[in-house]
Scaffold this motif. Structure first.
Motif, short mmCIF file in Angstrom:
data_model
loop_
_atom_site.label_atom_id
_atom_site.label_comp_id
_atom_site.label_asym_id
_atom_site.label_seq_id
_atom_site.Cartn_x
_atom_site.Cartn_y
_atom_site.Cartn_z
N ASN A 40 12.41 24.80 -48.86
CA ASN A 40 13.06 23.58 -49.25
C ASN A 40 14.55 24.13 -49.14
OD1 ASN A 40 11.06 21.83 -49.92
ND2 ASN A 40 11.06 22.59 -51.88
N GLU A 41 14.95 25.38 -49.10
CA GLU A 41 16.26 26.05 -49.00
C GLU A 41 16.72 26.14 -47.78
OE1 GLU A 41 16.21 29.55 -51.42
OE2 GLU A 41 16.13 28.58 -53.39
N VAL A 42 15.87 26.11 -46.83
CA VAL A 42 16.13 26.30 -45.31
C VAL A 42 16.43 25.15 -44.75
CG1 VAL A 42 15.05 27.21 -43.08
CG2 VAL A 42 14.67 28.28 -45.01
N ASN A 43 17.68 24.96 -44.16
CA ASN A 43 17.78 23.66 -43.45
C ASN A 43 17.29 23.42 -42.22
OD1 ASN A 43 19.38 21.18 -43.04
ND2 ASN A 43 21.14 22.47 -42.21
N ARG A 44 16.28 23.11 -42.41
CA ARG A 44 15.12 23.15 -41.18
C ARG A 44 14.15 22.40 -41.26
NH1 ARG A 44 14.04 27.80 -36.69
NH2 ARG A 44 16.51 27.98 -37.05
N THR A 45 13.49 21.57 -40.31
CA THR A 45 12.29 20.96 -40.42
C THR A 45 11.18 21.72 -39.66
OG1 THR A 45 13.02 18.89 -41.14
CG2 THR A 45 10.72 18.97 -40.23
N PHE A 46 10.37 22.18 -40.19
CA PHE A 46 9.28 23.01 -39.33
C PHE A 46 8.09 22.31 -38.61
CE2 PHE A 46 11.56 26.21 -41.76
CZ PHE A 46 11.82 26.93 -41.02
N GLN A 47 7.78 22.20 -37.58
CA GLN A 47 6.76 21.33 -36.73
C GLN A 47 5.47 22.06 -36.64
OE1 GLN A 47 7.45 18.22 -36.50
NE2 GLN A 47 9.51 18.41 -37.13
N SER A 48 5.29 23.36 -36.56
CA SER A 48 4.35 24.08 -36.28
C SER A 48 3.85 25.41 -37.28
CB SER A 48 4.30 24.48 -34.93
OG SER A 48 2.91 25.23 -34.50
N MET A 49 3.29 25.07 -38.38
CA MET A 49 3.15 26.20 -39.26
C MET A 49 1.92 26.95 -39.22
SD MET A 49 3.30 25.45 -43.36
CE MET A 49 3.51 26.88 -44.66
N ALA A 50 1.84 28.33 -39.27
CA ALA A 50 0.61 28.95 -39.30
C ALA A 50 0.53 29.77 -40.46
CB ALA A 50 0.58 29.72 -37.94
N ILE A 51 -0.57 30.13 -41.07
CA ILE A 51 -0.65 30.88 -42.35
C ILE A 51 -1.76 31.86 -42.37
CG2 ILE A 51 -1.10 30.80 -44.88
CD1 ILE A 51 -0.08 27.96 -45.06
N VAL A 52 -1.42 33.06 -42.61
CA VAL A 52 -2.35 34.27 -42.56
C VAL A 52 -2.70 34.43 -43.81
CG1 VAL A 52 -2.73 36.70 -41.62
CG2 VAL A 52 -1.16 34.96 -40.38
N THR A 53 -3.79 34.63 -44.23
CA THR A 53 -4.34 34.77 -45.55
C THR A 53 -5.79 35.08 -45.84
OG1 THR A 53 -4.68 33.34 -47.51
CG2 THR A 53 -4.76 32.08 -45.64
N GLY A 54 -6.26 35.56 -46.71
CA GLY A 54 -7.66 35.80 -47.12
C GLY A 54 -8.25 34.91 -47.92
N PHE A 55 -7.47 33.54 -48.43
CA PHE A 55 -7.94 32.35 -49.08
C PHE A 55 -7.76 31.35 -48.52
CE2 PHE A 55 -7.27 36.28 -51.92
CZ PHE A 55 -8.45 36.36 -52.78
N ARG A 56 -8.54 31.15 -47.43
CA ARG A 56 -8.21 30.05 -46.52
C ARG A 56 -8.26 28.64 -47.57
NH1 ARG A 56 -8.96 28.73 -41.44
NH2 ARG A 56 -9.32 26.29 -40.76
N ASP A 57 -9.18 28.45 -48.25
CA ASP A 57 -9.34 27.22 -49.06
C ASP A 57 -8.29 26.67 -49.88
OD1 ASP A 57 -11.92 26.96 -47.72
OD2 ASP A 57 -13.12 27.41 -49.69
N PHE A 58 -7.65 28.00 -50.59
CA PHE A 58 -6.57 27.78 -51.28
C PHE A 58 -5.13 27.04 -50.54
CE2 PHE A 58 -2.48 29.07 -53.12
CZ PHE A 58 -2.45 28.53 -54.22
N TRP A 59 -4.99 27.82 -49.33
CA TRP A 59 -3.55 27.71 -48.76
C TRP A 59 -4.00 26.41 -48.03
CZ3 TRP A 59 0.90 29.60 -49.29
CH2 TRP A 59 1.03 30.79 -50.14
N ALA A 60 -5.28 26.03 -47.42
CA ALA A 60 -5.46 24.82 -46.89
C ALA A 60 -5.02 23.62 -47.41
CB ALA A 60 -6.91 24.76 -46.11
N ALA A 61 -5.61 23.86 -48.79
CA ALA A 61 -5.37 22.67 -49.99
C ALA A 61 -3.93 22.43 -50.16
CB ALA A 61 -5.78 22.94 -51.22
#
Length: 275
Positions: A40-61
């Motif tokens: 929210n502090e970055v003055n930019r709208t991101f269009q293509s986000m990727a998340i690297v995680t060991g807890f897929r369900d949590f971050w997908a939600a």
């Protein structure tokens, strides 16, 4: 050259995560809130986000629009496919943390943003000390029980080694309280953050070692409520994929104004006559 043995047993880590309780992932929740605040502090709208995680369900939600990938040794990310990559609370379990960051940089478009979070060196310092003192006193030796975690200065340097521009590292300490040390150890297992070191002992720890550790913990780290405190240090690494239009540092000697003038102070010439 002979390959060094892996520090982390990835199969054991996968088993630990599979047994995690979704209701116990408060560290993942704290990091997700921190990521949201920083974006929210970055003055930019991101269009293509990727998340690297060991807890897929949590971050997908939390981010249903994002591409979610596991923190495998080789990340399944396409080159220059994303303008934002979040490496979410798993860098401390990487056998090759620099390699993880390099792969994230390759997945970013020019001037894309990386936010990488992990546990830092102050994490579980109380439990680490209590277990070590108890085990030495009872068995005369030490076993690998808590994964070594990087200090903020060292983790920040990883960003530069991985080729990121404008690297920043900062720390957010958290303190959680527990009824006793056994409660903490049980909670770590429910979080999927149990011991996954390759060199860990493969049999159950002697009960008297754990009892002595709990006693030492209570004696040294109790709070005013009669509970025990546990430290979790969350490190956030921020870096940008290099781009020609990013701010660049000036060449030494190219300044057009003196710092002394800007500060309103007198500049004392350095006397080199005695060199």
């Amino acid at each position: 050259m002979e390959k060094m043995p892996d520090l982390i047993d990835r199969a054991a880590l996968a088993r630990n995560r599979a047994r995690a309780d979704a209701d116990a992932l408060f560290l993942q929740g704290a990091v997700a809130d921190e990521v949201e605040e920083r974006l929210n502090e970055v003055n930019r709208t991101f269009q293509s986000m990727a998340i690297v995680t060991g807890f897929r369900d949590f971050w997908a939600a939390r981010y249903p629009e994002a591409v979610i990938v596991p923190d495998d040794e080789t990340l399944p990310l396409q080159p220059k496919a994303h303008d934002l990559v979040v490496h979410a609370m798993c860098l401390h379990w990487a056998n090759d943390p620099v390699g993880q960051l390099v792969q994230c940089r390759h997945a970013l478009q020019p001037d894309g943003l990386l936010l990488a979070t992990c546990l830092g060196g102050q994490t579980l310092q109380e439990l680490r000390a209590a277990l070590a003192e108890a085990e030495v006193a009872i068995t005369g030796g030490l076993s690998p029980r808590i994964a070594p975690m990087g200090e903020i200065r060292d983790l920040g340097a990883l960003l530069q080694r991985a080729g990121f521009a404008l690297p920043v590292a900062d720390s957010m300490p958290m303190t959680a309280s527990y009824a006793h040390a056994f409660h903490l150890m049980h909670d770590l297992r429910k979080m999927g953050e149990g011991n996954a070191l390759t060199g860990r002992i493969k049999h159950s720890t002697r009960r008297n070692v754990l009892t002595e550790a709990a006693s030492i913990y209570a004696s040294n780290f109790s709070n005013d409520d009669g509970r025990v405190d546990a430290t979790f240090e969350i490190i956030t690494l921020t870096g940008w994929a290099p781009s020609d239009d990013q701010p660049q540092p000036l060449r030494p000697g190219s300044a057009k104004a003196r710092l002394a003038d800007a500060l309103g102070t007198f500049e004392m010439p350095l006397d080199r006559s005695k060199d």
